[in-house]
Each structure stands twice: as C-alpha cells, then as structure tokens.
Design a protein around this motif. Sequence first.
Motif, PDB file in Angstrom:
ATOM      1  N   LYS A   1       0.058 -24.398 -10.412  1.00  0.00           N
ATOM      2  CA  LYS A   1      -1.019 -23.414 -10.557  1.00  0.00           C
ATOM      3  C   LYS A   1      -1.539 -23.369 -11.996  1.00  0.00           C
ATOM      4  O   LYS A   1      -0.804 -23.711 -12.935  1.00  0.00           O
ATOM      5  CB  LYS A   1      -0.530 -22.020 -10.139  1.00  0.00           C
ATOM      6  N   PRO A   2      -2.797 -22.938 -12.182  1.00  0.00           N
ATOM      7  CA  PRO A   2      -3.291 -22.708 -13.550  1.00  0.00           C
ATOM      8  C   PRO A   2      -2.581 -21.482 -14.148  1.00  0.00           C
ATOM      9  O   PRO A   2      -2.001 -20.691 -13.405  1.00  0.00           O
ATOM     10  CB  PRO A   2      -4.785 -22.406 -13.349  1.00  0.00           C
TER      11      PRO A   2
ATOM     12  N   GLN B   1      -3.930 -18.872 -15.336  1.00  0.00           N
ATOM     13  CA  GLN B   1      -4.621 -17.690 -14.822  1.00  0.00           C
ATOM     14  C   GLN B   1      -5.126 -17.948 -13.415  1.00  0.00           C
ATOM     15  O   GLN B   1      -5.718 -19.005 -13.190  1.00  0.00           O
ATOM     16  CB  GLN B   1      -5.813 -17.319 -15.723  1.00  0.00           C
ATOM     17  N   PRO B   2      -4.959 -17.079 -12.476  1.00  0.00           N
ATOM     18  CA  PRO B   2      -4.257 -15.800 -12.518  1.00  0.00           C
ATOM     19  C   PRO B   2      -2.746 -15.999 -12.727  1.00  0.00           C
ATOM     20  O   PRO B   2      -2.221 -17.045 -12.356  1.00  0.00           O
ATOM     21  CB  PRO B   2      -4.517 -15.196 -11.147  1.00  0.00           C
TER      22      PRO B   2
ATOM     23  N   GLU C   1      -0.098 -11.907 -10.123  1.00  0.00           N
ATOM     24  CA  GLU C   1      -1.278 -11.885  -9.244  1.00  0.00           C
ATOM     25  C   GLU C   1      -1.119 -12.855  -8.076  1.00  0.00           C
ATOM     26  O   GLU C   1      -1.543 -12.564  -6.956  1.00  0.00           O
ATOM     27  CB  GLU C   1      -2.536 -12.204 -10.052  1.00  0.00           C
TER      28      GLU C   1
ATOM     29  N   THR D   1      -1.386 -25.849 -16.986  1.00  0.00           N
ATOM     30  CA  THR D   1      -0.817 -25.498 -15.679  1.00  0.00           C
ATOM     31  C   THR D   1       0.653 -25.083 -15.785  1.00  0.00           C
ATOM     32  O   THR D   1       1.272 -25.235 -16.835  1.00  0.00           O
ATOM     33  CB  THR D   1      -0.891 -26.710 -14.723  1.00  0.00           C
TER      34      THR D   1
ATOM     35  N   LEU E   1      -6.619 -19.166  -5.441  1.00  0.00           N
ATOM     36  CA  LEU E   1      -6.358 -18.850  -6.839  1.00  0.00           C
ATOM     37  C   LEU E   1      -6.231 -20.103  -7.708  1.00  0.00           C
ATOM     38  O   LEU E   1      -5.743 -20.049  -8.836  1.00  0.00           O
ATOM     39  CB  LEU E   1      -5.098 -17.985  -6.957  1.00  0.00           C
ATOM     40  N   GLY E   2      -6.659 -21.236  -7.153  1.00  0.00           N
ATOM     41  CA  GLY E   2      -6.700 -22.469  -7.941  1.00  0.00           C
ATOM     42  C   GLY E   2      -5.420 -23.268  -7.919  1.00  0.00           C
ATOM     43  O   GLY E   2      -5.326 -24.304  -8.582  1.00  0.00           O
TER      44      GLY E   2
END
Lengths: 193, 89
Positions: B13-14, B16-17, B21, B46, B70-71
């Motif tokens: 995941k990145p 953000q979030p 989250e 990441t 959420l990416g």
Amino acid sequence: MRWLGRLEFLLHITRTRGIARRYFVVNGFDGALTMLGILTGFYISEAADLRLIIGACAGAAVALAMSGLTSAYISERAERRRELTKLEEAMVADLSESAHGRAARWVPLLIAAVNGLAPLLISIVIISPLIFVWTGGNLATPALQTSIGVALFIIFLLGVFLGQIGRTFWLISGLQALVIALCTVALILFLGL
Amino acid sequence: MTEVKRLVLDVLKPHQPDTLELARAIAACGTGLRVNIGVEEMDEQTESVLVTIEGDDIDLQRVRAAIEELGGSLHSIDEVEVLGPVGSD
C-alpha cells in the motif's frame, strides 16, 4: 455534505490541505492589496465616478480570479500527475480508479477554485461599500474611504489567519500584514505627489 | 455453505492513507469484522503490511475492492480459516 468529506479525504491522502490554505492566503492577499492599490489611486486622483471605480476594481478582480484559476490548475495538475506516476511506478499498478487517481483529477480543480475565488470574493467584499452607495444606499463615511478601510481590515484579518497557522500571536501577525498594506498606500501616495 | 472466518493478507500500500484508515475501510466491509494490520516493510513510497481479518463471514471480494480503492494491492493470501456447513444430525 458527503462530497465535502470525500474532497477532504482526497486533500488528506495527497497532503495538499496546506497547499490550498497557502494559495488562499497568498492570492487573497494579492486581491486585497491590488484593490487597495486601485482604490488609493482613485483617491489621490480625486475621481468621483463610482461606476468607473467599480468597473476598474471588478475588472482587476476578474483578471486576478482567472489568473489564479488557470495558473494553479496547470501547475497543480502537473504536480498531481507526477506524484501519481511515481506512486504507480512504486506500486507497479494502475491507480487511476483508486482514491489516488481521483485525487489527481479533483485536487487540482479544488486548489484552482480556492486560488481563483479567494481574490475574487475578497475583492467583492472590499468594493461592496462602493456598490452599495452606487445602487442608492447611504453610508456615514465616503464610499471610497470606506472601501479602503475594508481593504485594510481584510489584510489585517489575513495576517491574523497566518498567525493562527504559524501559531504566533495573532495581533503581531495581523499588524505585520497591516504595515505592509500601509507601506503600499504610502508608496502610492508618494508616487501620486 | 462455507464461511470464511479468518484471512491473513499480504498487501502493498502507499503510505497514505495510513494503516488505521486502511483497517477502518476493511472493517467496514462486513459486520463485526476484527482487523489487525502489522507493517512488515517500509519503502520510500510504499509499505508492505500483513492484514489479519477475523469475522463470521468475510467477503474477500469486498475486502479486495476496499484495499484497491485506497491504492493498495493484494499480493497474496497467506492464511485462511474456513468453516464448512454444520450438520444438524
């Protein structure tokens, strides 16, 4: 109001809330100072035609708004696309349908709106006494001087806002902004002699 | 009918979030889901996280959609726990 929450989320994940705030203050200050300059210029030239003053101020306000809208949109779109590409390379995935992809499309529009509307709305507030008198209203003080006073007060408020962001004493930052405005007025009065 | 009771997912995941989250978004994919996220590895852009989900009937497709929204991307399903049909006899 759900869309507002979504916009807030997009600003959050791109960490651009600070950028929008900065644009608001910078271009709002631009708008207020430009109006102050034009009004002071009319004051020293003793122009009495309110319609002429309103027209000049409104023209400058629209130009500032268009400049703010387009410049912020072009630069922010490039920035957001660059950030998205970097993230897509790191994730080895297409993120166009994710929140990050939507942020790359919507955040530039939002920031452009802030950048364009800040000087426009502030200018409208500043010239509102002129419009009020021109449309038949009565003020206790002359309309031009009242508008100059409103401009100085708004510049003071922008300084206070900056002070709150920077967590400094609000009165000091407000007075600092006011000093800049008064120096501008003094310079215009000096050049007008 | 089978019910997915527990999943352990390897997710990239990145930043953000953030993980909180992501955990909230996954927990919203069903009722009574318990979500635990541990960060395994951090990179410049990441982070690799291990997502543990426990619940009565986990919908993997919804969870995957929430992660991708959420990416993030689901790299692998590392552990599963599935309950089969319970007979009445």
